[in-house]
Scaffold this motif. Structure first.
Motif, PDB file in Angstrom:
ATOM      1  N   ALA A 212       0.819  -1.222   0.000  1.00 42.34           N
ATOM      2  CA  ALA A 212       0.000   0.000   0.000  1.00 42.34           C
ATOM      3  C   ALA A 212       0.846   1.263   0.000  1.00 42.34           C
ATOM      4  O   ALA A 212       0.624   2.180   0.784  1.00 42.34           O
ATOM      5  N   SER A 213       1.834   1.303  -0.899  1.00 38.13           N
ATOM      6  CA  SER A 213       2.626   2.522  -1.084  1.00 38.13           C
ATOM      7  C   SER A 213       2.329   3.100  -2.460  1.00 38.13           C
ATOM      8  O   SER A 213       1.978   2.375  -3.395  1.00 38.13           O
ATOM      9  N   LYS A 214       2.474   4.418  -2.577  1.00 38.80           N
ATOM     10  CA  LYS A 214       2.270   5.096  -3.853  1.00 38.80           C
ATOM     11  C   LYS A 214       3.621   5.185  -4.559  1.00 38.80           C
ATOM     12  O   LYS A 214       4.534   5.878  -4.089  1.00 38.80           O
ATOM     13  N   PRO A 215       3.788   4.482  -5.699  1.00 41.56           N
ATOM     14  CA  PRO A 215       5.121   4.372  -6.311  1.00 41.56           C
ATOM     15  C   PRO A 215       5.721   5.686  -6.773  1.00 41.56           C
ATOM     16  O   PRO A 215       6.950   5.826  -6.809  1.00 41.56           O
ATOM     17  N   SER A 216       4.893   6.671  -7.116  1.00 43.02           N
ATOM     18  CA  SER A 216       5.424   7.944  -7.603  1.00 43.02           C
ATOM     19  C   SER A 216       5.868   8.876  -6.485  1.00 43.02           C
ATOM     20  O   SER A 216       6.586   9.852  -6.732  1.00 43.02           O
TER      21      SER A 216
ATOM     22  N   GLU B  64       7.380  11.069   1.517  1.00 43.42           N
ATOM     23  CA  GLU B  64       6.044  11.512   1.135  1.00 43.42           C
ATOM     24  C   GLU B  64       4.986  10.449   1.420  1.00 43.42           C
ATOM     25  O   GLU B  64       3.868  10.767   1.821  1.00 43.42           O
ATOM     26  N   ASN B  65       5.345   9.180   1.221  1.00 42.23           N
ATOM     27  CA  ASN B  65       4.417   8.103   1.567  1.00 42.23           C
ATOM     28  C   ASN B  65       4.105   8.119   3.062  1.00 42.23           C
ATOM     29  O   ASN B  65       2.943   7.969   3.455  1.00 42.23           O
ATOM     30  N   LEU B  66       5.123   8.307   3.875  1.00 45.83           N
ATOM     31  CA  LEU B  66       4.897   8.331   5.318  1.00 45.83           C
ATOM     32  C   LEU B  66       4.076   9.551   5.733  1.00 45.83           C
ATOM     33  O   LEU B  66       3.235   9.461   6.632  1.00 45.83           O
ATOM     34  N   ARG B  67       4.295  10.683   5.084  1.00 39.70           N
ATOM     35  CA  ARG B  67       3.471  11.854   5.360  1.00 39.70           C
ATOM     36  C   ARG B  67       2.001  11.570   5.033  1.00 39.70           C
ATOM     37  O   ARG B  67       1.095  11.965   5.779  1.00 39.70           O
ATOM     38  N   PHE B  68       1.770  10.894   3.910  1.00 41.44           N
ATOM     39  CA  PHE B  68       0.400  10.538   3.541  1.00 41.44           C
ATOM     40  C   PHE B  68      -0.236   9.678   4.620  1.00 41.44           C
ATOM     41  O   PHE B  68      -1.371   9.922   5.047  1.00 41.44           O
ATOM     42  N   TRP B  69       0.490   8.649   5.092  1.00 44.56           N
ATOM     43  CA  TRP B  69      -0.072   7.741   6.091  1.00 44.56           C
ATOM     44  C   TRP B  69      -0.274   8.433   7.431  1.00 44.56           C
ATOM     45  O   TRP B  69      -1.217   8.135   8.161  1.00 44.56           O
TER      46      TRP B  69
ATOM     47  N   LEU C 122      17.046   6.338   2.226  1.00 40.48           N
ATOM     48  CA  LEU C 122      16.125   6.145   1.108  1.00 40.48           C
ATOM     49  C   LEU C 122      14.964   7.133   1.147  1.00 40.48           C
ATOM     50  O   LEU C 122      14.046   7.038   0.328  1.00 40.48           O
ATOM     51  N   ALA C 123      15.004   8.089   2.055  1.00 40.70           N
ATOM     52  CA  ALA C 123      13.849   8.960   2.293  1.00 40.70           C
ATOM     53  C   ALA C 123      13.408   9.708   1.046  1.00 40.70           C
ATOM     54  O   ALA C 123      12.213   9.945   0.843  1.00 40.70           O
ATOM     55  N   SER C 124      14.342  10.075   0.178  1.00 42.71           N
ATOM     56  CA  SER C 124      13.996  10.855  -1.006  1.00 42.71           C
ATOM     57  C   SER C 124      13.741   9.984  -2.239  1.00 42.71           C
ATOM     58  O   SER C 124      13.371  10.508  -3.290  1.00 42.71           O
TER      59      SER C 124
ATOM     60  N   LEU D 166       5.924  -1.345   7.047  1.00 45.18           N
ATOM     61  CA  LEU D 166       6.028  -1.590   8.486  1.00 45.18           C
ATOM     62  C   LEU D 166       6.340  -0.318   9.270  1.00 45.18           C
ATOM     63  O   LEU D 166       6.054  -0.242  10.473  1.00 45.18           O
ATOM     64  N   ALA D 167       6.917   0.686   8.605  1.00 45.50           N
ATOM     65  CA  ALA D 167       7.214   1.951   9.286  1.00 45.50           C
ATOM     66  C   ALA D 167       5.947   2.625   9.793  1.00 45.50           C
ATOM     67  O   ALA D 167       6.001   3.441  10.719  1.00 45.50           O
ATOM     68  N   ARG D 168       4.790   2.287   9.236  1.00 46.60           N
ATOM     69  CA  ARG D 168       3.533   2.859   9.723  1.00 46.60           C
ATOM     70  C   ARG D 168       3.271   2.472  11.168  1.00 46.60           C
ATOM     71  O   ARG D 168       2.574   3.179  11.892  1.00 46.60           O
ATOM     72  N   LEU D 169       3.809   1.330  11.613  1.00 42.22           N
ATOM     73  CA  LEU D 169       3.636   0.907  12.995  1.00 42.22           C
ATOM     74  C   LEU D 169       4.278   1.904  13.960  1.00 42.22           C
ATOM     75  O   LEU D 169       3.807   2.077  15.091  1.00 42.22           O
ATOM     76  N   VAL D 170       5.362   2.524  13.520  1.00 45.05           N
ATOM     77  CA  VAL D 170       6.067   3.508  14.343  1.00 45.05           C
ATOM     78  C   VAL D 170       5.441   4.887  14.191  1.00 45.05           C
ATOM     79  O   VAL D 170       5.368   5.668  15.139  1.00 45.05           O
ATOM     80  N   LEU D 171       4.961   5.179  13.008  1.00 43.87           N
ATOM     81  CA  LEU D 171       4.518   6.523  12.647  1.00 43.87           C
ATOM     82  C   LEU D 171       3.348   7.006  13.493  1.00 43.87           C
ATOM     83  O   LEU D 171       3.318   8.153  13.944  1.00 43.87           O
ATOM     84  N   VAL D 172       2.363   6.137  13.705  1.00 38.47           N
ATOM     85  CA  VAL D 172       1.157   6.493  14.449  1.00 38.47           C
ATOM     86  C   VAL D 172       0.867   5.372  15.439  1.00 38.47           C
ATOM     87  O   VAL D 172       0.819   4.200  15.057  1.00 38.47           O
TER      88      VAL D 172
END
Length: 209
Positions: free
Chosen positions: A82-86, A91-96, A119-121, A137-143
């Motif tokens: 469930a990541s946006k490839p573009s 930016e994906n983490l900001r979206f989530w 790899l952030a950019s 899996l980073a979403r587990l940490v994010l929120v």
């Protein structure tokens, strides 16, 4: 907090996948779902996540926020990442973070914990399979959410990443969260409750992982 399934039934594509399924899992506990492909493990996670209604029975969450559904209090990491490839990793983490109603202050922590800082950019579409899994899996940490629903979470991960995930799960349980996960491998947790079933007949058994 305690999550209970009472006489649950699941129907997919006009077929009953399971019925009369009951379980419970409490804060600080991990429930590992074991069984053959197609037996209904993912279907159960989807019911808990609120992505499909049960065909029978009910889910009850005690000792948690009564104004939110079980799904609203869960992180569901499915087979698809469930990541946006573009979009970039950041930016994906900001979206989530926005999607889950969280703040941005844990974004850098999520990158660091899952070893995604360099790899952030990068655009998510350029990542390897393992890197995409780490981004999910980073979403587990994010929120912070009390319930983690993990469907084969280690697929594509290297040894270091599996260790990072194990540390995340142990910390979550120590903080009073609960985890329900499907896996075909030993996750290496110190102790876990295993839920075994064959041909849609469930049998609960407590054992050390």
């Amino acid at each position: 907090m305690k999550l209970l399934g009472e006489n649950l039934a699941c129907r997919r594509g006009g077929r009953i996948v399971f019925s009369n399924l009951s379980f419970e899992v409490s804060s600080g506990e991990m429930l590992i779902l074991r069984g053959p492909n197609g037996a209904g493990k993912t279907s159960l996670l989807r019911l808990i996540a609120g992505l499909a209604p049960p065909a029978g029975g009910k889910l009850v969450l005690k000792g948690a926020d009564e104004d939110q559904s079980t799904g609203q209090q869960s992180h569901y990491i499915a087979h698809q990442n469930a990541s946006k490839p573009s979009l970039s990793v950041r930016e994906n983490l900001r979206f989530w973070a926005r999607f889950h109603g969280g703040a941005m202050q844990r974004l850098d922590e999520a990158l660091q914990v899952m070893n995604l800082e360099r790899l952030a950019s990068y655009a998510a579409g350029l990542l390897s399979a393992g890197q995409k899994r780490r981004l999910a899996l980073a979403r587990l940490v994010l929120v912070e959410r009390p319930i983690w629903l993990l469907d084969e979470p280690t697929v594509g991960l290297d040894v270091d990443s599996v260790e990072r995930l194990r540390g995340l799960m142990e910390t979550h349980l120590a903080d009073g969260g609960l985890i329900i996960a499907t896996t075909h491998i030993d996750l290496g947790m110190a102790a876990a409750r295993h839920f075994h079933f064959e041909e849609c007949h469930w049998q609960m058994q407590e054992e050390l992982a």
